[in-house]
Scaffold this motif. Structure first.
Motif, PDB file in Angstrom:
ATOM      1  N   GLN A  60       0.818  -1.215   0.000  1.00 21.73           N
ATOM      2  CA  GLN A  60       0.000   0.000   0.000  1.00 21.73           C
ATOM      3  C   GLN A  60       0.848   1.260   0.000  1.00 21.73           C
ATOM      4  N   ARG A  61       2.021   1.197   0.604  1.00 22.70           N
ATOM      5  CA  ARG A  61       2.923   2.364   0.554  1.00 22.70           C
ATOM      6  C   ARG A  61       3.379   2.631  -0.878  1.00 22.70           C
ATOM      7  N   ARG A  62       3.661   1.568  -1.618  1.00 21.25           N
ATOM      8  CA  ARG A  62       4.034   1.742  -3.034  1.00 21.25           C
ATOM      9  C   ARG A  62       2.868   2.321  -3.831  1.00 21.25           C
ATOM     10  N   VAL A  63       1.670   1.818  -3.572  1.00 20.67           N
ATOM     11  CA  VAL A  63       0.482   2.351  -4.254  1.00 20.67           C
ATOM     12  C   VAL A  63       0.299   3.821  -3.923  1.00 20.67           C
ATOM     13  N   LEU A  64       0.456   4.146  -2.665  1.00 22.68           N
ATOM     14  CA  LEU A  64       0.276   5.531  -2.210  1.00 22.68           C
ATOM     15  C   LEU A  64       1.258   6.465  -2.900  1.00 22.68           C
ATOM     16  N   ARG A  65       2.482   6.003  -3.090  1.00 23.49           N
ATOM     17  CA  ARG A  65       3.527   6.844  -3.660  1.00 23.49           C
ATOM     18  C   ARG A  65       3.484   6.911  -5.187  1.00 23.49           C
ATOM     19  N   GLU A  66       3.144   5.805  -5.840  1.00 21.88           N
ATOM     20  CA  GLU A  66       3.364   5.704  -7.287  1.00 21.88           C
ATOM     21  C   GLU A  66       2.100   5.762  -8.141  1.00 21.88           C
ATOM     22  N   LYS A  67       0.948   5.444  -7.585  1.00 22.48           N
ATOM     23  CA  LYS A  67      -0.272   5.364  -8.385  1.00 22.48           C
ATOM     24  C   LYS A  67      -1.082   6.652  -8.278  1.00 22.48           C
ATOM     25  N   LEU A  68      -1.641   7.077  -9.414  1.00 20.15           N
ATOM     26  CA  LEU A  68      -2.560   8.208  -9.385  1.00 20.15           C
ATOM     27  C   LEU A  68      -3.790   7.818  -8.557  1.00 20.15           C
ATOM     28  N   GLY A  69      -4.217   8.721  -7.675  1.00 20.49           N
ATOM     29  CA  GLY A  69      -5.316   8.400  -6.788  1.00 20.49           C
ATOM     30  C   GLY A  69      -4.935   7.317  -5.793  1.00 20.49           C
ATOM     31  N   GLY A  70      -3.663   7.278  -5.424  1.00 22.63           N
ATOM     32  CA  GLY A  70      -3.157   6.212  -4.579  1.00 22.63           C
ATOM     33  C   GLY A  70      -3.846   6.111  -3.234  1.00 22.63           C
ATOM     34  N   VAL A  71      -4.139   7.249  -2.611  1.00 17.99           N
ATOM     35  CA  VAL A  71      -4.755   7.212  -1.282  1.00 17.99           C
ATOM     36  C   VAL A  71      -6.157   6.611  -1.348  1.00 17.99           C
ATOM     37  N   GLN A  81      -9.794   1.947  -0.326  1.00 16.82           N
ATOM     38  CA  GLN A  81     -10.662   0.903  -0.868  1.00 16.82           C
ATOM     39  C   GLN A  81     -10.147  -0.489  -0.514  1.00 16.82           C
ATOM     40  N   SER A  82      -8.830  -0.687  -0.594  1.00 22.48           N
ATOM     41  CA  SER A  82      -8.248  -1.979  -0.248  1.00 22.48           C
ATOM     42  C   SER A  82      -8.484  -2.319   1.221  1.00 22.48           C
ATOM     43  N   ALA A  83      -8.331  -1.307   2.073  1.00 25.03           N
ATOM     44  CA  ALA A  83      -8.561  -1.530   3.505  1.00 25.03           C
ATOM     45  C   ALA A  83     -10.016  -1.895   3.776  1.00 25.03           C
ATOM     46  N   ALA A  84     -10.943  -1.210   3.104  1.00 31.78           N
ATOM     47  CA  ALA A  84     -12.364  -1.493   3.299  1.00 31.78           C
ATOM     48  C   ALA A  84     -12.707  -2.909   2.832  1.00 31.78           C
ATOM     49  N   GLN A  85     -12.106  -3.349   1.718  1.00 24.70           N
ATOM     50  CA  GLN A  85     -12.342  -4.699   1.222  1.00 24.70           C
ATOM     51  C   GLN A  85     -11.840  -5.747   2.206  1.00 24.70           C
ATOM     52  N   GLN A  86     -10.633  -5.502   2.750  1.00 26.51           N
ATOM     53  CA  GLN A  86     -10.070  -6.441   3.713  1.00 26.51           C
ATOM     54  C   GLN A  86     -10.944  -6.524   4.976  1.00 26.51           C
ATOM     55  N   LYS A  87     -11.464  -5.391   5.386  1.00 26.43           N
ATOM     56  CA  LYS A  87     -12.313  -5.378   6.585  1.00 26.43           C
ATOM     57  C   LYS A  87     -13.603  -6.164   6.352  1.00 26.43           C
ATOM     58  N   MET A 131      -2.748  14.444  -0.580  1.00 23.09           N
ATOM     59  CA  MET A 131      -1.875  13.274  -0.671  1.00 23.09           C
ATOM     60  C   MET A 131      -1.735  12.765  -2.099  1.00 23.09           C
ATOM     61  N   ASP A 132      -1.730  13.658  -3.057  1.00 18.87           N
ATOM     62  CA  ASP A 132      -1.568  13.243  -4.458  1.00 18.87           C
ATOM     63  C   ASP A 132      -0.074  13.107  -4.752  1.00 18.87           C
ATOM     64  N   PHE A 133       0.536  12.097  -4.157  1.00 16.01           N
ATOM     65  CA  PHE A 133       1.995  11.962  -4.203  1.00 16.01           C
ATOM     66  C   PHE A 133       2.516  11.644  -5.605  1.00 16.01           C
ATOM     67  N   ALA A 134       1.794  10.818  -6.351  1.00 13.39           N
ATOM     68  CA  ALA A 134       2.255  10.455  -7.688  1.00 13.39           C
ATOM     69  C   ALA A 134       2.328  11.684  -8.598  1.00 13.39           C
ATOM     70  N   THR A 135       1.301  12.524  -8.546  1.00 12.91           N
ATOM     71  CA  THR A 135       1.301  13.741  -9.370  1.00 12.91           C
ATOM     72  C   THR A 135       2.428  14.675  -8.958  1.00 12.91           C
ATOM     73  N   CYS A 136       2.651  14.806  -7.662  1.00 16.94           N
ATOM     74  CA  CYS A 136       3.728  15.676  -7.175  1.00 16.94           C
ATOM     75  C   CYS A 136       5.095  15.180  -7.632  1.00 16.94           C
TER      76      CYS A 136
END
Length: 210
Positions: A70-81, A86-92, A118-123
């Motif tokens: 998830q840290r990689r997703v947060l950093r590298e994917k557009l709309g990562g957060v 969504q992944s956390a909600a699915q796991q729950k 938190m738009d890290f990928a765009t930044c």
């Protein structure tokens, strides 16, 4: 104009500083309002991803693996957060919580509340910083090394003079500021103080009295 970016942990004091100090700043020449953007520090956001992983999986390899992904997703994917949320909600929904609901709600709430910052990928693609490490290193070099030595005490007025000089020196602007200051006036007077007759008399008395 360079891009002006403020990176913070989104605490109440950093946000107040942005609103009250940075946002009202104007350009020293044109007088136009400076345009700032502010974002959440990536590494601080990662702490909440880890907290989320512990709430979902407890401690162990499964939590570590999910958090790393998830840290990689947060950093590298557009709309990562949004993807992380969504992944956390699915796991729950799939498996419930191993940790506490309080930790889960706290982590999810933080990510949702500051999602737009938190738009890290765009930044990263725009060459903008996503972490506050550079700022913290600058504070250490400019302020801490000079103003936090043993026995030092400062107030705002005296400390600001030192900060101004220190910033000019470490920023490589000392020579240009010095030259401009001296070009602004043709008569700067003598560098050494001229002694009046009274000063000379006082100095002689001081020498005589030891």
């Amino acid at each position: 104009m360079p891009k002006l970016r403020y990176v913070t942990d989104a605490g109440c004091h950093p946000q107040a500083y942005f609103r009250e100090v940075l946002a009202p700043m104007v350009h020293p020449v044109s007088g136009k309002r400076l345009e700032w953007s502010w974002g959440v520090d990536f590494y601080h956001a990662c702490e909440y991803v880890t907290k989320l992983a512990c709430a979902l999986f407890g401690s162990g390899e499964e939590a570590s693996a999910w958090a790393a992904k998830q840290r990689r997703v947060l950093r590298e994917k557009l709309g990562g957060v949004t993807r992380v949320i969504q992944s956390a909600a699915q796991q729950k929904r799939r498996r419930g919580l191993t940790g506490t609901k309080k930790d889960y709600d706290s982590a999810i709430g933080y990510l949702k509340n500051y999602r737009e910052h938190m738009d890290f990928a765009t930044c990263r693609r725009a060459g903008e910083p996503i972490g506050s490490g550079i700022t913290e290193a600058g504070c250490k070099v400019i302020f801490n090394q000079r103003m936090k030595q043993s026995g030092m005490r400062w107030n705002r007025s005296t400390g600001q003079h030192i900060v101004d000089l220190r910033t000019a020196l470490r920023g490589g602007l000392w020579s240009s500021i010095w030259d401009r200051q001296f070009r602004a006036s043709d008569d700067h007077g003598p560098i050494t103080q001229r002694l009046t007759d009274q000063h000379r008399k006082n100095n002689r008395e001081t020498l005589l009295l030891g």
